[in-house]
Design a protein around this motif. Structure first.
Motif, PDB file in Angstrom:
ATOM      1  N   SER A 193      -7.422  -0.249   1.399  1.00  0.00           N
ATOM      2  CA  SER A 193      -6.345  -1.170   2.594  1.00  0.00           C
ATOM      3  C   SER A 193      -7.138  -2.122   3.098  1.00  0.00           C
ATOM      4  O   SER A 193      -6.723  -3.135   3.344  1.00  0.00           O
ATOM      5  CB  SER A 193      -5.757   0.094   3.447  1.00  0.00           C
ATOM      6  N   VAL A 219      -7.504   5.193   8.872  1.00  0.00           N
ATOM      7  CA  VAL A 219      -7.153   3.859   8.778  1.00  0.00           C
ATOM      8  C   VAL A 219      -7.136   3.224  10.510  1.00  0.00           C
ATOM      9  O   VAL A 219      -7.374   2.037  10.786  1.00  0.00           O
ATOM     10  CB  VAL A 219      -5.852   3.499   7.910  1.00  0.00           C
ATOM     11  N   GLN A 243       0.903  -1.092  -0.069  1.00  0.00           N
ATOM     12  CA  GLN A 243       0.067   0.023   0.122  1.00  0.00           C
ATOM     13  C   GLN A 243       0.782   1.353  -0.123  1.00  0.00           C
ATOM     14  O   GLN A 243       0.459   2.189  -0.756  1.00  0.00           O
ATOM     15  CB  GLN A 243      -0.966   0.051   1.314  1.00  0.00           C
TER      16      GLN A 243
END
Lengths: 400, 386
Positions: A316, B305, A207
């Motif tokens: 992700s 994230v 990533q």
């Protein structure tokens, strides 16, 4: 003539390679992603998942039986690694309130006839209530209470058989008719961190490379340059040296970063490393090569510098699930199985889990390595095609 | 008010010219919705490959294998030797290996207690844990069956046999997810997490591109020189968009998919609205602190994230190192999760989750702190654009 061509190829290659390295190191945003995210993220995950094991989940006990057996049971539950008796309640209402206040994550309830049934040599039932807000609470509650149950069952059975006139030897033969030995060789304690971090490390490599490369491709587009410009002397016939030249720059950087993430970080954080370094480095060579071509193929679609975050950040976690680290690949719907074959991480992460944490050697990982090679070849040709097409467009625009 | 409408008009024009805003929010949410809900649609995986090495080949072991194969969870893969099975387990092709020793049946008959051994690869978490549970159940049942045969031969009646074999039984009740639906468990938090990510990124992008392309003065002209009006106008539109997405998500999860919800769906809408507002506030805070689009986006990406981990719906926050635990409250998703636990799992209503609403509302105090700085950046355009 032939020698000339090779020399020219190498010179062009070298020129593009150094130019790409310069571009990377002159771009603050890319450096942040490559180095802050690449170096920091693996450590951050290791820090957060340092313990990885949930111990002594607090539970409430409602003991309506109040007999010596239930008290023994409670003592044993409290002694397990999984559970700890935080409250003793007089009724379920009180225990329920404690659970709603999140002071406990489970309840064990002994009905009033628990001791009586045991005395009558019948099956005595107890109830366990698990808070399902995290599966680890459920796992702890289930394992803690079942281990104690199995232990109690063994003890009570021996007592009952002795009462029925069996000798000690006979009753133990009966109770443990088939003794079993369980082995959880790679992750003995069901540690959450071992399974998550094994899967996540190589995904970070992929990533980070993808976001960085897309950022550069987007920047080049914005500045009306193209990442794909061919050396002028070549009249558009040098696609391979552009792909290799750019790729080599990333390859070099990411082999370094990859060795850091896959070898050094686990060692720093005391993470199990059962594979040999040599095998991991070989895996990294295949994986990083594949990632380079994968990223250069897909990054051609990025037209503006920042849009990759807006459009593709959500991938992700999706890719993490596609490695099959959590939901097993054998239960994937067919479509998603095929979809997962598009990404290097699917094979790379699985191979890393198998080699690093389960101690596979390279021949055992050959299936994954072969898949990575095939992917690399396909993405190589796709990135060549992309560069060819891009140059075609540029020449047309220039001609117009 | 007129100014706000002008800003909204201007923003709508930007949406028309650049589809990235709608693609980055609506299309992303649609893709993730389809992904998580179809990938995990079974709830509990079935047909997990379990390796069996049968060195005995007797009626007892064959019976054991066919029963293991008949469970919904397991699918038996037979091996001739242990080495082959072990290698396949290391490669992650099978979840576990059961070894049935030679002479098992004869040993059981003669009460010589043959040892049954099994190995589980729990690096693939769900598959490993479920296979472990399945094998453990099966071997205890087999052991019980052996006992029952012996007791029958001794002439003990069926009623007392059960009491002897199973003196204690545990009845497990799963609060909030009675069928142990793994798909519901994950989708319940993953999808709001993706929404939070989308909101933070899009808000940063929308406010930051004005700086990057030097259009911020035009924006300020439209809003009459007030940065508050400018941001309010933009956010009014985004709040509408994200709230619509969030509400559709709630209805998708709890109506269409029918995931269990102990409380009321209307209360979940309150939680969702607060998640939208607090995530927007975080976005504004980040771009206000770092008025450089690419840095702000990198920070926003790292933050959102990381939010998935810090929510604590997989590894609970109390199992994290003490120094990290406090950080969890920085993430709006964490408060949404605690809200959901109260409403969705326990159904406590307002009494249970009112503090979470207070925490999420507190995020709204953050943007005013950075607006002056954002205004300076908008007027002077004195930050690097690249």
């Amino acid at each position: 003539m032939k020698e000339n061509y090779i020399r020219l190829w190498l010179r062009d290659f070298w020129g593009i390679f150094t130019h790409e390295l310069k571009t990377i190191f002159c771009d603050g945003g890319v450096l942040i992603i490559f180095f802050v995210a690449g170096l920091g993220y693996p450590l951050l995950y290791n820090l957060v998942y340092r313990n990885g094991i949930l111990e002594d989940t607090p539970i409430a006990v409602v003991d309506r039986a109040d007999c010596s057996e239930s008290r023994r049971y409670i003592r044993k539950v409290d002694a397990t690694r999984e559970l700890s008796v935080a409250y003793r309640c007089t009724d379920m209402e009180q225990a329920r309130r404690l659970m709603e206040e999140r002071k406990v994550n489970g309840i064990i309830y002994f009905p009033a006839d628990f001791g009586e049934r045991l005395a009558r040599m019948e099956t005595a039932k107890l109830s366990v209530y698990a808070d399902m807000s995290s599966f680890l609470y459920y796992k702890n509650l289930l394992m803690g209470s079942e281990f104690v149950m199995l232990d109690e069952v063994g003890q009570i059975q021996v007592e009952r058989y002795s009462a029925a006139g069996f000798t000690g030897q006979e009753s133990s033969q009966l109770v443990k008719a088939i003794p079993y030995g369980e082995n959880l060789p790679y992750n003995r304690t069901f540690s959450y961190s071992i399974f998550l971090i094994s899967a996540i490390l190589l995904l970070i490599v992929q990533q980070v490379m993808f976001y960085g490369m897309s950022l550069l491709a987007g920047t080049a587009r914005e500045e009306n340059r193209s990442f794909a410009t061919l050396p002028d002397s070549l009249h558009g016939r040098g696609v391979s040296r552009v792909v290799f030249g750019r790729g080599a720059a990333y390859w070099l950087l990411f082999m370094g970063l990859g060795i850091y993430i896959a070898c050094i970080v686990p060692a720093l954080c005391g993470f199990p490393q059962r594979g040999s370094y040599r095998d991991i480095v070989v895996l990294l060579m295949f994986f990083v090569t594949d990632c380079v071509f994968f990223c250069s193929a897909w990054s051609t679609f990025i037209t503006r510098r920042e849009s990759v975050f807006v459009l593709l950040l959500f991938m992700s976690p999706v890719l993490l699930f596609l490695t099959g680290f959590s939901w097993p690949t054998s239960a994937f719907p067919q479509f998603w199985k095929w979809f997962s074959y598009l990404f290097p991480s699917t094979f790379g992460c699985q191979a890393f889990i198998n080699i690093n944490t389960a101690g596979c050697d390279l021949p055992m990982a050959s299936m994954h390595l072969r898949a990575l090679t095939l992917q690399a070849v396909i993405y190589y040709f796709l990135s060549c095609a992309a560069i060819y097409a891009e140059n075609h467009v540029i020449r047309k625009r220039n001609a117009a | 008010m007129k100014r706000i409408v002008a800003v909204i008009r201007r923003e709508l024009g930007i949406w028309r010219r650049r589809p990235i805003y709608l693609v980055g929010s609506v299309a992303v949410m649609a893709f993730c919705g389809i992904f998580y809900l179809t990938l995990l649609k079974d709830g509990v995986p079935s047909g997990l490959p379990i390796g069996v090495v049968d060195y005995d080949n007797s009626t007892l072991t064959r019976n054991f294998i066919s029963q293991l194969d008949a469970t919904q969870l397991g699918k038996v893969v037979r091996y001739d030797d242990f080495r082959q099975a072990r290698e396949d387990m290391q490669k992650g092709q099978i979840t576990s290996v059961c070894v049935l020793p030679e002479g098992m049946f004869a040993d059981v008959q003669a009460q010589r207690q043959p040892e049954f051994t099994f190995y589980v690869n729990n690096l693939y978490f769900l598959g490993g844990s479920l296979a472990y549970k399945d094998i453990l159940t099966m071997i205890n049942l087999t052991s019980g069956a052996v006992q029952r045969e012996v007791l029958r031969m001794k002439g003990v009646n069926e009623h007392s046999i059960m009491g002897r074999i199973r003196p204690v039984d545990v009845d497990v009740h799963l609060i909030g997810n009675p069928t142990m639906n793994y798909g519901a468990y994950l989708a319940n938090m993953m999808l709001p997490g993706v929404l939070e990510m989308v909101i933070i990124i899009i808000v940063i992008y929308s406010l930051g591109t004005e700086l990057k392309y030097g259009t911020s003065r035009h924006l300020l002209d439209t809003s009459g020189g007030s940065v508050t009006t400018a941001v309010a106008g933009k956010l009014a539109l985004y709040t509408l968009l994200f709230t619509a997405l969030g509400f559709s998500l709630v209805f998708l999860l709890y109506r269409w998919m029918g995931f269990r919800l102990a409380g009321s769906i209307w209360n979940m809408l309150i939680g969702m609205l607060l998640l939208v507002l607090s995530s927007e506030a975080v976005g504004v805070l980040i771009i206000g602190c770092v008025p450089v689009l690419r840095f702000a986006l990198s920070i926003g990406a790292l933050f959102s994230v990381f939010a998935f981990s810090m929510t604590g719906f997989t590894l609970p926050v109390e199992a994290m190192p003490a120094g990290v635990q406090g950080l969890a409250c920085m993430f709006p998703l964490r408060h949404y999760y605690l809200f959901y636990v109260q409403e969705g799992i326990f159904g406590t209503g307002f009494a249970g989750w009112h503090m979470q609403t207070v925490y999420m509302l507190m995020f709204l105090l953050l943007p005013p702190l950075v607006l002056p700085r954002l205004k300076r950046a908008y007027v002077n355009l004195n930050f690097p654009k690249k």
